[in-house]
Scaffold this motif. Structure first.
Motif, PDB file in Angstrom:
ATOM      1  N   SER A   1     -12.143  13.316  38.606  1.00  0.00           N
ATOM      2  CA  SER A   1     -11.987  13.902  39.833  1.00  0.00           C
ATOM      3  C   SER A   1     -13.113  14.655  40.540  1.00  0.00           C
ATOM      4  N   GLY A   2     -13.805  15.177  39.432  1.00  0.00           N
ATOM      5  CA  GLY A   2     -15.106  16.171  39.988  1.00  0.00           C
ATOM      6  C   GLY A   2     -16.290  15.100  40.314  1.00  0.00           C
ATOM      7  N   LEU A   3     -16.383  14.201  39.480  1.00  0.00           N
ATOM      8  CA  LEU A   3     -17.519  13.056  39.775  1.00  0.00           C
ATOM      9  C   LEU A   3     -17.054  12.227  41.323  1.00  0.00           C
ATOM     10  N   TYR A   4     -15.891  11.999  41.426  1.00  0.00           N
ATOM     11  CA  TYR A   4     -15.450  11.418  42.534  1.00  0.00           C
ATOM     12  C   TYR A   4     -15.601  12.531  43.876  1.00  0.00           C
ATOM     13  N   ASN A   5     -15.260  13.894  43.634  1.00  0.00           N
ATOM     14  CA  ASN A   5     -15.760  14.885  44.820  1.00  0.00           C
ATOM     15  C   ASN A   5     -17.182  14.878  44.868  1.00  0.00           C
ATOM     16  N   PHE A   6     -17.967  14.909  43.822  1.00  0.00           N
ATOM     17  CA  PHE A   6     -19.300  14.947  43.975  1.00  0.00           C
ATOM     18  C   PHE A   6     -19.976  14.005  44.862  1.00  0.00           C
TER      19      PHE A   6
ATOM     20  N   VAL B   1     -16.205  29.681  37.332  1.00  0.00           N
ATOM     21  CA  VAL B   1     -16.383  28.341  37.720  1.00  0.00           C
ATOM     22  C   VAL B   1     -15.380  28.384  39.220  1.00  0.00           C
ATOM     23  N   ILE B   2     -14.082  28.879  38.998  1.00  0.00           N
ATOM     24  CA  ILE B   2     -13.066  28.675  40.107  1.00  0.00           C
ATOM     25  C   ILE B   2     -13.724  29.421  41.323  1.00  0.00           C
ATOM     26  N   PHE B   3     -14.249  30.657  41.132  1.00  0.00           N
ATOM     27  CA  PHE B   3     -14.983  31.148  42.145  1.00  0.00           C
ATOM     28  C   PHE B   3     -16.245  30.637  42.752  1.00  0.00           C
TER      29      PHE B   3
ATOM     30  N   SER C   1      -5.241  19.804  36.842  1.00  0.00           N
ATOM     31  CA  SER C   1      -6.046  19.580  35.504  1.00  0.00           C
ATOM     32  C   SER C   1      -6.595  21.217  35.293  1.00  0.00           C
ATOM     33  N   VAL C   2      -7.309  21.569  36.193  1.00  0.00           N
ATOM     34  CA  VAL C   2      -7.911  22.901  35.935  1.00  0.00           C
ATOM     35  C   VAL C   2      -6.906  23.965  35.765  1.00  0.00           C
ATOM     36  N   VAL C   3      -6.050  23.887  36.601  1.00  0.00           N
ATOM     37  CA  VAL C   3      -4.735  25.127  36.306  1.00  0.00           C
ATOM     38  C   VAL C   3      -4.070  24.874  35.013  1.00  0.00           C
ATOM     39  N   LEU C   4      -3.744  23.619  34.789  1.00  0.00           N
ATOM     40  CA  LEU C   4      -3.274  23.409  33.278  1.00  0.00           C
ATOM     41  C   LEU C   4      -3.841  23.874  32.180  1.00  0.00           C
ATOM     42  N   MET C   5      -5.338  23.468  32.280  1.00  0.00           N
ATOM     43  CA  MET C   5      -6.179  23.892  31.284  1.00  0.00           C
ATOM     44  C   MET C   5      -6.609  25.344  31.061  1.00  0.00           C
ATOM     45  N   ILE C   6      -6.999  25.780  32.191  1.00  0.00           N
ATOM     46  CA  ILE C   6      -7.434  27.211  31.987  1.00  0.00           C
ATOM     47  C   ILE C   6      -6.354  28.105  31.856  1.00  0.00           C
TER      48      ILE C   6
ATOM     49  N   MET D   1      -7.400  12.963  44.580  1.00  0.00           N
ATOM     50  CA  MET D   1      -8.494  13.607  43.709  1.00  0.00           C
ATOM     51  C   MET D   1      -8.370  14.976  43.542  1.00  0.00           C
ATOM     52  N   GLN D   2      -8.287  15.682  44.607  1.00  0.00           N
ATOM     53  CA  GLN D   2      -8.271  17.062  44.771  1.00  0.00           C
ATOM     54  C   GLN D   2      -7.040  17.876  44.066  1.00  0.00           C
ATOM     55  N   TRP D   3      -6.013  17.142  44.091  1.00  0.00           N
ATOM     56  CA  TRP D   3      -4.623  17.427  43.397  1.00  0.00           C
ATOM     57  C   TRP D   3      -4.932  17.375  41.830  1.00  0.00           C
TER      58      TRP D   3
HETATM   59  C1  HEM Z   1     -13.585  23.698  34.062  1.00  0.00           C
HETATM   60  C2  HEM Z   1     -14.113  22.750  34.756  1.00  0.00           C
HETATM   61  C3  HEM Z   1     -13.862  22.893  36.305  1.00  0.00           C
HETATM   62  C4  HEM Z   1     -13.314  23.746  36.894  1.00  0.00           C
HETATM   63  C5  HEM Z   1     -12.409  25.044  36.421  1.00  0.00           C
HETATM   64  C6  HEM Z   1     -13.327  23.335  38.309  1.00  0.00           C
HETATM   65  C7  HEM Z   1     -12.765  23.984  39.403  1.00  0.00           C
HETATM   66  C8  HEM Z   1     -12.656  23.514  40.804  1.00  0.00           C
HETATM   67  C9  HEM Z   1     -11.873  24.210  41.875  1.00  0.00           C
HETATM   68  C10 HEM Z   1     -11.078  25.265  41.815  1.00  0.00           C
HETATM   69  C11 HEM Z   1     -12.466  23.499  42.819  1.00  0.00           C
HETATM   70  C12 HEM Z   1     -11.994  23.707  44.358  1.00  0.00           C
HETATM   71  C13 HEM Z   1     -10.907  22.869  44.939  1.00  0.00           C
HETATM   72  C14 HEM Z   1     -10.457  22.772  46.241  1.00  0.00           C
HETATM   73  O1  HEM Z   1     -10.787  23.898  46.863  1.00  0.00           O
HETATM   74  O2  HEM Z   1      -9.723  21.932  46.515  1.00  0.00           O
HETATM   75  C15 HEM Z   1     -13.442  22.367  42.425  1.00  0.00           C
HETATM   76  C16 HEM Z   1     -14.052  21.522  43.590  1.00  0.00           C
HETATM   77  C17 HEM Z   1     -14.954  20.559  43.048  1.00  0.00           C
HETATM   78  N1  HEM Z   1     -15.366  20.360  41.764  1.00  0.00           N
HETATM   79 FE1  HEM Z   1     -14.702  21.194  40.130  1.00  0.00          FE
HETATM   80  N2  HEM Z   1     -14.061  22.270  38.494  1.00  0.00           N
HETATM   81  C18 HEM Z   1     -14.307  21.807  37.187  1.00  0.00           C
HETATM   82  C19 HEM Z   1     -15.151  20.813  36.657  1.00  0.00           C
HETATM   83  C20 HEM Z   1     -15.817  19.987  37.477  1.00  0.00           C
HETATM   84  C21 HEM Z   1     -16.934  18.753  37.294  1.00  0.00           C
HETATM   85  C22 HEM Z   1     -16.937  18.408  35.692  1.00  0.00           C
HETATM   86  C23 HEM Z   1     -17.152  18.422  38.171  1.00  0.00           C
HETATM   87  C24 HEM Z   1     -18.140  17.043  38.602  1.00  0.00           C
HETATM   88  C25 HEM Z   1     -18.501  16.173  37.809  1.00  0.00           C
HETATM   89  C26 HEM Z   1     -16.691  19.097  39.434  1.00  0.00           C
HETATM   90  C27 HEM Z   1     -17.057  18.975  40.795  1.00  0.00           C
HETATM   91  C28 HEM Z   1     -16.559  19.527  41.798  1.00  0.00           C
HETATM   92  C29 HEM Z   1     -16.755  19.323  43.315  1.00  0.00           C
HETATM   93  C30 HEM Z   1     -18.013  18.498  43.779  1.00  0.00           C
HETATM   94  C31 HEM Z   1     -15.880  20.092  44.183  1.00  0.00           C
HETATM   95  C32 HEM Z   1     -16.008  20.058  45.547  1.00  0.00           C
HETATM   96  C33 HEM Z   1     -16.586  21.240  45.977  1.00  0.00           C
HETATM   97  C34 HEM Z   1     -16.429  21.313  47.424  1.00  0.00           C
HETATM   98  O3  HEM Z   1     -15.476  21.748  47.973  1.00  0.00           O
HETATM   99  O4  HEM Z   1     -17.432  20.944  48.249  1.00  0.00           O
HETATM  100  N3  HEM Z   1     -15.891  20.039  39.216  1.00  0.00           N
HETATM  101  N4  HEM Z   1     -13.536  22.478  41.344  1.00  0.00           N
END
Ligand code: HEM
Length: 152
Positions: free
Chosen positions: A64-69, A141-143, A14-19, A7-9
């Motif tokens: 994948s974001g929802l899964y992370n959350f 968002v990446i920061f 996806s973020v890398v390819l899109m941004i 899921m992290q991958w």
């Molecule tokens: C443009 C959209 C997005 C970008 C650029 C983005 C970017 C990232 C990046 C770079 C990470 C760090 C991954 C890592 O350290 O391995 C991350 C983690 C995460 N993202 Fe996103 N994300 C986006 C959308 C979303 C969405 C839509 C959700 C939820 C529905 C989400 C939820 C999370 C969560 C929960 C984490 C884990 C944070 C942690 O380490 O505790 N993200 N995201």
């Protein structure tokens, strides 16, 4: 463990390819298109081709974001049942709230820039400022996500 890595991958890939794709369009393709004989046609066909990548990425980022959350919530709940005093996640929730708000803006801009609807033509005919905004918001968002990783 494997699912988490997968899921992290998916999320980061996806973020890398899109941004990265938006950045390529803005920094490389637009200047070249503007020097061509028919900039509008070139820009619109590039956006059309890129749109499939963007829509797929929006979906995979969301899943994948929802899964992370959800996995964050599980961990937080388990922590709180062990020691409710030290497990304070209020800053994490605050930062992720800001992230969600900016992600919402990025998703909206991505749709405005790539959906082939006549109402979005204003954005697609002169995409430079909107691409700039999408890229800047993406970098913010990446920061925030890197910060969340340290807070979680
Ligand atoms: C443009 C959209 C997005 C970008 C650029 C983005 C970017 C990232 C990046 C770079 C990470 C760090 C991954 C890592 O350290 O391995 C991350 C983690 C995460 N993202 Fe996103 N994300 C986006 C959308 C979303 C969405 C839509 C959700 C939820 C529905 C989400 C939820 C999370 C969560 C929960 C984490 C884990 C944070 C942690 O380490 O505790 N993200 N995201």
């Amino acid at each position: 463990m494997f699912l988490k890595a997968l899921m992290q991958w998916i999320h980061v890939g996806s973020v890398v390819l899109m941004i990265g794709g938006f950045f390529f369009l803005r920094a490389v393709l637009l200047p070249i298109a503007n020097r061509s004989s028919d900039p509008a046609a070139l820009i619109s066909s590039a956006l059309r081709r890129f749109s499939h990548i963007v829509w797929t990425a929006l979906l995979t980022v969301l899943i994948s974001g929802l899964y992370n959350f959800i996995s964050f919530f599980r961990t937080a709940r388990a922590d709180a049942s062990v020691d409710p005093i030290t497990s304070d996640y209020s800053l994490y929730i605050f930062v992720i709230g800001i992230k969600f708000f900016i992600v919402f803006l990025i998703f909206t801009l991505a749709i405005f820039l790539t959906f082939p609807y006549p109402v979005f033509e204003v954005y697609q005919k002169r995409p430079a400022p909107w691409l700039n905004l999408t890229i800047i918001l993406g970098l913010i968002v990446i920061f925030l996500s890197a910060y969340l990783r340290r807070l979680g």
